[in-house]
Design a protein around this motif. Structure first.
Motif, PDB file in Angstrom:
ATOM      1  N   LEU A 100      47.405  38.637  69.374  1.00  0.00           N
ATOM      2  CA  LEU A 100      46.171  39.486  68.504  1.00  0.00           C
ATOM      3  C   LEU A 100      46.450  39.738  67.241  1.00  0.00           C
ATOM      4  O   LEU A 100      45.713  40.009  66.005  1.00  0.00           O
ATOM      5  CB  LEU A 100      45.833  40.233  69.604  1.00  0.00           C
ATOM      6  CG  LEU A 100      45.193  40.011  71.072  1.00  0.00           C
ATOM      7  CD1 LEU A 100      45.409  41.071  71.698  1.00  0.00           C
ATOM      8  CD2 LEU A 100      44.088  39.521  70.903  1.00  0.00           C
ATOM      9  N   GLN A 101      47.858  40.741  67.316  1.00  0.00           N
ATOM     10  CA  GLN A 101      48.256  40.764  65.833  1.00  0.00           C
ATOM     11  C   GLN A 101      48.227  39.869  64.740  1.00  0.00           C
ATOM     12  O   GLN A 101      47.827  39.973  63.798  1.00  0.00           O
ATOM     13  CB  GLN A 101      49.953  41.227  65.710  1.00  0.00           C
ATOM     14  CG  GLN A 101      49.932  42.573  66.573  1.00  0.00           C
ATOM     15  CD  GLN A 101      51.268  43.249  66.813  1.00  0.00           C
ATOM     16  OE1 GLN A 101      52.253  42.273  66.605  1.00  0.00           O
ATOM     17  NE2 GLN A 101      51.405  44.596  67.591  1.00  0.00           N
ATOM     18  N   GLN A 102      48.473  38.837  64.797  1.00  0.00           N
ATOM     19  CA  GLN A 102      48.454  37.875  63.975  1.00  0.00           C
ATOM     20  C   GLN A 102      46.936  36.872  63.718  1.00  0.00           C
ATOM     21  O   GLN A 102      46.522  37.062  62.293  1.00  0.00           O
ATOM     22  CB  GLN A 102      49.090  36.355  64.627  1.00  0.00           C
ATOM     23  CG  GLN A 102      50.524  36.233  64.335  1.00  0.00           C
ATOM     24  CD  GLN A 102      51.667  37.296  63.215  1.00  0.00           C
ATOM     25  OE1 GLN A 102      50.740  36.406  61.980  1.00  0.00           O
ATOM     26  NE2 GLN A 102      52.180  37.322  63.310  1.00  0.00           N
ATOM     27  N   LYS A 103      45.983  37.714  64.745  1.00  0.00           N
ATOM     28  CA  LYS A 103      44.710  37.258  64.632  1.00  0.00           C
ATOM     29  C   LYS A 103      44.129  38.302  63.152  1.00  0.00           C
ATOM     30  O   LYS A 103      43.381  38.198  62.343  1.00  0.00           O
ATOM     31  CB  LYS A 103      43.797  36.914  65.947  1.00  0.00           C
ATOM     32  CG  LYS A 103      43.898  35.760  65.923  1.00  0.00           C
ATOM     33  CD  LYS A 103      42.409  36.371  67.130  1.00  0.00           C
ATOM     34  CE  LYS A 103      41.869  34.833  67.535  1.00  0.00           C
ATOM     35  NZ  LYS A 103      41.316  34.778  68.759  1.00  0.00           N
ATOM     36  N   GLY A 104      44.604  39.592  63.774  1.00  0.00           N
ATOM     37  CA  GLY A 104      44.289  40.425  63.208  1.00  0.00           C
ATOM     38  C   GLY A 104      44.640  40.826  61.514  1.00  0.00           C
ATOM     39  O   GLY A 104      44.011  41.186  60.458  1.00  0.00           O
ATOM     40  N   LYS A 105      45.866  40.308  61.489  1.00  0.00           N
ATOM     41  CA  LYS A 105      45.707  40.908  59.849  1.00  0.00           C
ATOM     42  C   LYS A 105      45.194  39.104  58.976  1.00  0.00           C
ATOM     43  O   LYS A 105      45.467  39.387  57.510  1.00  0.00           O
ATOM     44  CB  LYS A 105      47.825  39.963  60.055  1.00  0.00           C
ATOM     45  CG  LYS A 105      48.429  40.466  60.297  1.00  0.00           C
ATOM     46  CD  LYS A 105      50.189  40.911  60.071  1.00  0.00           C
ATOM     47  CE  LYS A 105      51.102  41.775  61.103  1.00  0.00           C
ATOM     48  NZ  LYS A 105      52.608  41.177  60.825  1.00  0.00           N
ATOM     49  N   SER A 109      42.854  40.015  55.470  1.00  0.00           N
ATOM     50  CA  SER A 109      43.543  39.879  54.180  1.00  0.00           C
ATOM     51  C   SER A 109      42.232  38.435  53.813  1.00  0.00           C
ATOM     52  O   SER A 109      42.661  38.250  52.061  1.00  0.00           O
ATOM     53  CB  SER A 109      45.616  39.010  54.520  1.00  0.00           C
ATOM     54  OG  SER A 109      44.696  37.592  55.066  1.00  0.00           O
ATOM     55  N   SER A 110      41.332  37.878  54.718  1.00  0.00           N
ATOM     56  CA  SER A 110      40.868  37.041  54.346  1.00  0.00           C
ATOM     57  C   SER A 110      39.211  38.164  53.745  1.00  0.00           C
ATOM     58  O   SER A 110      38.298  37.191  53.048  1.00  0.00           O
ATOM     59  CB  SER A 110      40.502  36.126  55.506  1.00  0.00           C
ATOM     60  OG  SER A 110      39.459  36.832  56.138  1.00  0.00           O
TER      61      SER A 110
END
Length: 111
Positions: A100-105, A109-110
């Motif tokens: 979930l943290q990776q998805k949020g990052k 950023s996009s």
């Protein structure tokens, strides 16, 4: 702190049986103390007295109930499985949080 007014007194046969239960392969002292509702220190002292010959059960050949023996082994197996499942659960929670943290990052950023 108030002192206990009632103490349990155990005969030598009970003590010898408790010690014999700890000698079953795969059974931990903790399992025996919990099953018999005694303190671990008592079991340690009884084992020491047995080695020294100070504990003399009336029965020379101590027979352990096969059902109790099987139940202690089953309890130990269930505890191991439970601990393994708890570890797996913790790892899965961490993996989900990381995902979930990776998805949020990546979505922030996009933008």
């Amino acid at each position: 702190m108030a002192r206990r007014k009632h103490y349990n007194f155990y005969d030598d046969d009970f003590k010898a049986t408790a010690v014999a239960l700890t000698e079953i392969p795969g059974v931990l002292d903790k399992d025996v103390t919990e099953a018999l509702d005694i303190h671990e220190v008592m079991l340690y002292l009884w084992r020491m007295k047995m080695r020294r010959g100070q504990l003399m059960p009336k029965k020379k050949d101590i027979q352990i109930d096969p059902e109790l023996k099987a139940e202690l082994k089953r309890l130990r197996k269930l505890e191991r499985e439970h601990n393994l499942l708890q570890e797996e659960h913790t790892l899965l929670k961490k993996a989900i949080q990381h995902s979930l943290q990776q998805k949020g990052k990546s979505s922030s950023s996009s933008n």
